[in-house]
Design a protein around this motif. Structure first.
Motif, PDB file in Angstrom:
ATOM      1  N   GLY A  30       0.727  -1.232   0.005  1.00  0.00           N
ATOM      2  CA  GLY A  30      -0.247  -0.119   0.020  1.00  0.00           C
ATOM      3  C   GLY A  30       0.922   1.248  -0.013  1.00  0.00           C
ATOM      4  N   VAL A  31       0.272   2.402  -0.515  1.00  0.00           N
ATOM      5  CA  VAL A  31       1.198   3.734  -0.743  1.00  0.00           C
ATOM      6  C   VAL A  31       0.102   4.844  -0.129  1.00  0.00           C
ATOM      7  N   VAL A  32       0.536   5.374   0.688  1.00  0.00           N
ATOM      8  CA  VAL A  32      -0.094   6.577   1.252  1.00  0.00           C
ATOM      9  C   VAL A  32       0.465   8.245   0.681  1.00  0.00           C
ATOM     10  N   GLU A  33      -0.485   8.627   0.323  1.00  0.00           N
ATOM     11  CA  GLU A  33      -0.147  10.111  -0.470  1.00  0.00           C
ATOM     12  C   GLU A  33      -1.099  11.039   0.171  1.00  0.00           C
ATOM     13  N   ARG A  34      -0.336  12.233   0.075  1.00  0.00           N
ATOM     14  CA  ARG A  34      -1.251  13.473   0.573  1.00  0.00           C
ATOM     15  C   ARG A  34      -1.343  14.526  -0.058  1.00  0.00           C
ATOM     16  N   ALA A  35      -0.542  14.801  -1.210  1.00  0.00           N
ATOM     17  CA  ALA A  35      -0.503  15.994  -1.962  1.00  0.00           C
ATOM     18  C   ALA A  35      -0.356  15.773  -3.657  1.00  0.00           C
ATOM     19  N   HIS A  36       0.692  14.918  -3.908  1.00  0.00           N
ATOM     20  CA  HIS A  36       1.411  15.048  -5.373  1.00  0.00           C
ATOM     21  C   HIS A  36       1.523  13.670  -5.685  1.00  0.00           C
ATOM     22  N   VAL A  37       0.642  13.065  -6.530  1.00  0.00           N
ATOM     23  CA  VAL A  37       0.833  11.685  -7.060  1.00  0.00           C
ATOM     24  C   VAL A  37       1.858  11.809  -7.755  1.00  0.00           C
ATOM     25  N   GLY A  38       2.937  10.586  -7.428  1.00  0.00           N
ATOM     26  CA  GLY A  38       4.444  10.827  -8.100  1.00  0.00           C
ATOM     27  C   GLY A  38       5.567  11.662  -7.255  1.00  0.00           C
ATOM     28  N   GLY A  39       4.963  12.454  -6.481  1.00  0.00           N
ATOM     29  CA  GLY A  39       5.911  13.119  -5.496  1.00  0.00           C
ATOM     30  C   GLY A  39       6.460  14.483  -6.172  1.00  0.00           C
ATOM     31  N   ILE A  40       7.323  15.165  -5.579  1.00  0.00           N
ATOM     32  CA  ILE A  40       7.929  16.145  -6.116  1.00  0.00           C
ATOM     33  C   ILE A  40       8.491  16.158  -7.665  1.00  0.00           C
ATOM     34  N   CYS A  41       9.261  15.288  -7.911  1.00  0.00           N
ATOM     35  CA  CYS A  41      10.100  15.107  -8.851  1.00  0.00           C
ATOM     36  C   CYS A  41       9.183  15.374 -10.295  1.00  0.00           C
ATOM     37  N   PRO A  42       8.230  14.751 -10.611  1.00  0.00           N
ATOM     38  CA  PRO A  42       7.193  14.814 -11.715  1.00  0.00           C
ATOM     39  C   PRO A  42       6.360  16.108 -11.708  1.00  0.00           C
ATOM     40  N   ASN A  43       5.951  16.475 -10.589  1.00  0.00           N
ATOM     41  CA  ASN A  43       5.087  17.438 -10.480  1.00  0.00           C
ATOM     42  C   ASN A  43       5.651  18.942 -10.308  1.00  0.00           C
ATOM     43  N   TRP A  44       6.590  18.992  -9.424  1.00  0.00           N
ATOM     44  CA  TRP A  44       7.270  20.299  -9.194  1.00  0.00           C
ATOM     45  C   TRP A  44       8.814  20.179  -9.189  1.00  0.00           C
ATOM     46  N   GLY A  45       9.202  19.469  -9.853  1.00  0.00           N
ATOM     47  CA  GLY A  45      10.715  19.329  -9.689  1.00  0.00           C
ATOM     48  C   GLY A  45      11.478  18.828 -11.017  1.00  0.00           C
ATOM     49  N   CYS A  46      12.226  17.635 -11.225  1.00  0.00           N
ATOM     50  CA  CYS A  46      13.060  17.251 -12.159  1.00  0.00           C
ATOM     51  C   CYS A  46      12.305  17.369 -13.677  1.00  0.00           C
ATOM     52  N   ILE A  47      10.879  16.750 -13.685  1.00  0.00           N
ATOM     53  CA  ILE A  47      10.572  16.998 -15.189  1.00  0.00           C
ATOM     54  C   ILE A  47      10.051  18.415 -15.760  1.00  0.00           C
ATOM     55  N   PRO A  48       9.033  19.024 -14.726  1.00  0.00           N
ATOM     56  CA  PRO A  48       8.575  20.236 -15.372  1.00  0.00           C
ATOM     57  C   PRO A  48       9.896  21.186 -15.439  1.00  0.00           C
ATOM     58  N   ALA A  49      10.901  21.103 -14.645  1.00  0.00           N
ATOM     59  CA  ALA A  49      11.958  22.095 -14.673  1.00  0.00           C
ATOM     60  C   ALA A  49      12.736  21.729 -15.891  1.00  0.00           C
ATOM     61  N   LYS A  50      12.846  20.731 -16.291  1.00  0.00           N
ATOM     62  CA  LYS A  50      13.489  20.296 -17.660  1.00  0.00           C
ATOM     63  C   LYS A  50      12.741  20.706 -18.808  1.00  0.00           C
ATOM     64  N   ALA A  51      11.299  20.687 -18.770  1.00  0.00           N
ATOM     65  CA  ALA A  51      10.451  21.217 -19.702  1.00  0.00           C
ATOM     66  C   ALA A  51      10.665  22.567 -19.955  1.00  0.00           C
ATOM     67  N   LEU A  52      10.822  23.438 -18.694  1.00  0.00           N
ATOM     68  CA  LEU A  52      11.014  24.935 -18.833  1.00  0.00           C
ATOM     69  C   LEU A  52      12.437  24.975 -19.563  1.00  0.00           C
ATOM     70  N   LEU A  53      13.593  24.306 -18.902  1.00  0.00           N
ATOM     71  CA  LEU A  53      14.833  24.239 -19.504  1.00  0.00           C
ATOM     72  C   LEU A  53      14.847  24.456 -21.175  1.00  0.00           C
ATOM     73  N   ARG A  54      14.097  23.348 -21.458  1.00  0.00           N
ATOM     74  CA  ARG A  54      14.005  22.989 -22.937  1.00  0.00           C
ATOM     75  C   ARG A  54      13.457  24.198 -23.947  1.00  0.00           C
ATOM     76  N   SER A  55      12.253  24.908 -23.358  1.00  0.00           N
ATOM     77  CA  SER A  55      11.826  25.868 -23.939  1.00  0.00           C
ATOM     78  C   SER A  55      12.976  26.951 -23.900  1.00  0.00           C
ATOM     79  N   ALA A  56      13.788  27.081 -22.947  1.00  0.00           N
ATOM     80  CA  ALA A  56      14.711  28.285 -22.915  1.00  0.00           C
ATOM     81  C   ALA A  56      15.932  27.776 -23.886  1.00  0.00           C
ATOM     82  N   GLU A  57      16.016  26.558 -24.001  1.00  0.00           N
ATOM     83  CA  GLU A  57      17.032  25.951 -24.912  1.00  0.00           C
ATOM     84  C   GLU A  57      16.922  26.439 -26.520  1.00  0.00           C
ATOM     85  N   ILE A  58      15.508  26.032 -26.311  1.00  0.00           N
ATOM     86  CA  ILE A  58      14.914  26.379 -27.866  1.00  0.00           C
ATOM     87  C   ILE A  58      15.007  27.737 -28.362  1.00  0.00           C
ATOM     88  N   PHE A  59      14.746  28.718 -27.418  1.00  0.00           N
ATOM     89  CA  PHE A  59      14.667  30.140 -27.758  1.00  0.00           C
ATOM     90  C   PHE A  59      16.438  30.326 -27.623  1.00  0.00           C
TER      91      PHE A  59
END
Length: 470
Positions: A30-59
């Motif tokens: 069983g897994v207990v979660e209270r806020a972000h399914v998947g934790g910080i990394c896919p929600n507010w960390g690693c992945i969305p940050a890389k999406a932002l950086l990709r946009s900056a790279e393209i620019f």
């Protein structure tokens, strides 16, 4: 009362990977979660940050299109669209984690968990439960894994207010591009956001209390990265600290104390506080159970075990390095040990670190300084990107691969890279270290041509006076 073999508190990279591995081994999970399914990394960390950086790279590349013989006039930045893309990717990743957990028949429980006693977890009901998740209640488990992650560290005088002083949460969803930005801290989080905003046009100043940018990296790599940051227009103040902040209606005046004791005032529209993270150890019942906590994180052995039988900790809450891939591997080892598979304890020296700034930085193992302090006699190889045909063809001739070997045994002690796409290359050295490869095997490995990865081979050759292309 529901009973589990393993109950995991937190669904981040450590928690969800541990849950899936446990399910693969036939355990009831069983897994207990209270806020972000998947934790910080896919929600507010690693992945969305890389999406932002990709946009900056393209620019960045569009702005320099003429260097490649391409006409692209007057490119612009649409901050709401950049943020929307990033948040959409975050949602996709979070939903993907939920799908994987359900696919592996892991019970999902929504709420705030407290360990009432070894083997007993109370989950308090809270709002926001995703569809199909189990309600809160009392649960029993033979093994309880704490995977609650970490949150931004707050320093006195630098308290985030969500308007003028940001953490990485607010930094990911700006309503507009700040003209002037002050970043406090030059670790991975700070320097990535500094790189993102500078690429889009913000005037960026970075304040770092240590004597080098990205303090955990090898000094030579950090120095080269600093030169590139400054060439891009970033201002970096080392051995400096923010003594005070004075907030106005829509700007902040920071008083920065420099190495020589003098003070400098910096006016910025926004401030990003990126001074590290602290483990989420509070309100879990750990203190009452006697679980050992040091420096804000749970003390564990190499397999996630705490000093209290039946209670484990993995990921950021179990201490540095606070990286998603460390959490994932730690979760796998912890569960396999519980299942009796006798995995090897984690060797933190073989955990790679990656910073997705421009230029990228990646490393594994000992820095030159740490290797010398450990008493090794060294052979060090260096190979610059300017000697690599593919890097030159890409328009990315500024970079360096540095390899560090034990002169007596040929053992690879560390590898440190700065330049284009080095975060995709570092795993080659990680595999080599895991297999206890020496310089001889690396020298006899055939690297494809033309690739930037050839710089890795040449760096090894250079350590032994055999580099070809420089």
């Amino acid at each position: 009362m529901s009973q589990y073999d393993i109950l995991i508190i937190g669904s981040g990279p450590g928690g969800y990977v541990a849950a899936i591995r446990a399910a693969q081994l036939g355990l009831k999970v069983g897994v207990v979660e209270r806020a972000h399914v998947g934790g910080i990394c896919p929600n507010w960390g690693c992945i969305p940050a890389k999406a932002l950086l990709r946009s900056a790279e393209i620019f960045h590349y569009i702005e320099h299109a003429a260097d490649y013989g391409i006409k692209a006039e007057k490119p612009g930045v649409d901050i709401p669209a950049i943020v929307k893309r990033s948040r959409g990717i975050a949602q996709q990743m979070s939903q993907g984690v939920g799908f994987l957990l359900k696919k592996n028949k892991v019970d999902l429980i929504w709420g705030e968990a407290t360990i009432a006693a070894p083997g007993k977890v109370k989950v308090k009901a809270i709002d926001g439960a995703p569809k199909g998740w189990l309600p809160a209640g009392d649960f029993e488990a033979k093994h309880i894994i704490v995977a609650t992650g970490a949150r931004p560290r707050v320093l006195p005088g630098l308290e985030p207010d969500k308007k003028l002083v940001w953490t990485y949460f607010e930094s990911m969803v700006p309503e507009a591009l700040p003209k002037r930005l002050l970043v406090v801290g030059s670790g991975a989080i700070g320097i990535e956001f500094a790189s993102f905003y500078r690429a889009l046009g913000s005037e960026v100043t970075v304040v770092e209390v240590m004597s080098q940018v990205m303090p955990v990296e090898d000094h030579e790599i950090a120095d080269l990265a600093k030169k590139r940051f400054e060439k891009a227009g970033m201002k970096i103040l080392l051995e400096a600290k923010v003594a005070s902040l004075k907030k106005g209606a829509n700007e902040v005046t920071a008083t920065v104390e420099l190495k020589d004791g003098s003070k400098q005032e910096i006016v910025a529209d926004r401030v990003i506080s990126a001074v590290g993270v602290v483990g989420n150890v509070e309100n879990l019942g750990l203190e009452g159970l006697g679980v050992k906590i040091e420096r804000g994180t749970i003390v564990t052995d190499g397999l996630g075990r705490t000093n209290v039988p039946g209670i484990y900790a993995i990921g950021d809450v179990a201490g540095p390095p606070m990286l998603a891939h460390k959490a994932e591997h730690e979760g796998t080892l912890c569960v396999e040990a519980i299942a009796g598979l006798h995995p090897h304890p984690m060797d933190k020296l073989q955990i790679p670190g990656c910073t997705y700034c421009h230029p990228q930085v990646a490393s594994v193992g000992l820095t030159e300084k740490k290797a010398k302090e450990a008493g090794y006699e060294l052979k060090i190889g260096r190979f610059p990107f300017i000697g690599n045909g593919k890097a030159v063809a890409l328009g990315e001739p500024e970079g360096l691969v540095k390899t560090i070997f034990d002169a007596k045994t040929g053992r690879l002690l560390g590898a440190h890279l700065v330049g284009a796409e080095v975060t995709e290359m570092i795993q080659g050295f990680v595999v080599a270290m895991q297999l206890e490869t020496t310089e001889e095997e690396l020298m006899h490995t055939v690297f494809p041509h033309p690739t930037v990865s050839e710089t890795m081979h040449e760096s090894v050759l250079a350590a032994y006076g055999r580099a070809i292309h420089i």
